[in-house]
Design a protein around this motif. Sequence first.
Motif, PDB file in Angstrom:
ATOM      1  N   ASP A  43       4.034  28.703  -6.220  1.00  0.00           N
ATOM      2  CA  ASP A  43       4.678  27.604  -6.935  1.00  0.00           C
ATOM      3  C   ASP A  43       5.899  28.161  -7.647  1.00  0.00           C
ATOM      4  OD1 ASP A  43       2.861  25.313  -6.524  1.00  0.00           O
ATOM      5  OD2 ASP A  43       1.408  26.631  -7.504  1.00  0.00           O
ATOM      6  N   LEU A  44       7.063  27.664  -7.288  1.00  0.00           N
ATOM      7  CA  LEU A  44       8.320  28.135  -7.853  1.00  0.00           C
ATOM      8  C   LEU A  44       8.969  27.024  -8.663  1.00  0.00           C
ATOM      9  CD1 LEU A  44       9.644  29.631  -4.509  1.00  0.00           C
ATOM     10  CD2 LEU A  44       8.363  30.845  -6.270  1.00  0.00           C
ATOM     11  N   HIS A  45       9.560  27.375  -9.779  1.00  0.00           N
ATOM     12  CA  HIS A  45      10.298  26.414 -10.603  1.00  0.00           C
ATOM     13  C   HIS A  45      11.707  26.960 -10.807  1.00  0.00           C
ATOM     14  CE1 HIS A  45       6.902  23.829 -11.751  1.00  0.00           C
ATOM     15  NE2 HIS A  45       6.211  24.941 -11.574  1.00  0.00           N
ATOM     16  N   VAL A  46      12.706  26.127 -10.498  1.00  0.00           N
ATOM     17  CA  VAL A  46      14.105  26.516 -10.595  1.00  0.00           C
ATOM     18  C   VAL A  46      14.818  25.469 -11.450  1.00  0.00           C
ATOM     19  CG1 VAL A  46      16.180  27.027  -9.255  1.00  0.00           C
ATOM     20  CG2 VAL A  46      13.939  27.444  -8.253  1.00  0.00           C
ATOM     21  N   HIS A  47      15.743  25.916 -12.315  1.00  0.00           N
ATOM     22  CA  HIS A  47      16.524  24.956 -13.096  1.00  0.00           C
ATOM     23  C   HIS A  47      17.287  24.040 -12.149  1.00  0.00           C
ATOM     24  CE1 HIS A  47      15.761  26.680 -17.016  1.00  0.00           C
ATOM     25  NE2 HIS A  47      16.011  27.886 -16.519  1.00  0.00           N
ATOM     26  N   ALA A  48      17.221  22.738 -12.400  1.00  0.00           N
ATOM     27  CA  ALA A  48      17.884  21.761 -11.538  1.00  0.00           C
ATOM     28  C   ALA A  48      19.383  22.026 -11.449  1.00  0.00           C
ATOM     29  CB  ALA A  48      17.621  20.349 -12.042  1.00  0.00           C
ATOM     30  N   LYS A  49      19.996  22.467 -12.547  1.00  0.00           N
ATOM     31  CA  LYS A  49      21.442  22.737 -12.529  1.00  0.00           C
ATOM     32  C   LYS A  49      21.768  23.882 -11.576  1.00  0.00           C
ATOM     33  CE  LYS A  49      21.343  25.813 -16.454  1.00  0.00           C
ATOM     34  NZ  LYS A  49      21.935  26.287 -17.647  1.00  0.00           N
TER      35      LYS A  49
END
Length: 85
Positions: A43-49
């Motif tokens: 599970d990866l989370h990346v800043h939308a910007k």
Amino acid sequence: MFARELLADGHTQLTGSGHGDVSVHRCQDSVHIQLESPEGRADLHVHAKDVTAFLAVTNALVAPGTELDGVDIGRELAAMFGEAA
């Protein structure tokens, strides 16, 4: 590896995008990318910007839908499998 279109769709659609091995959906100010295989899950989370910036740069370099322009698929397959083109 997965399609840039999947990342773009998941980044902009609240319902998410993809199924199976890769899914992408927006979570407030981040993009959640889930990768699954028989060996496990990530599970990866990346800043939308950051996703927005990445897509802008890649779209400027190679416009969506033009990824294979100028590529001779028959010649590439022949090269991969050792056959004469």
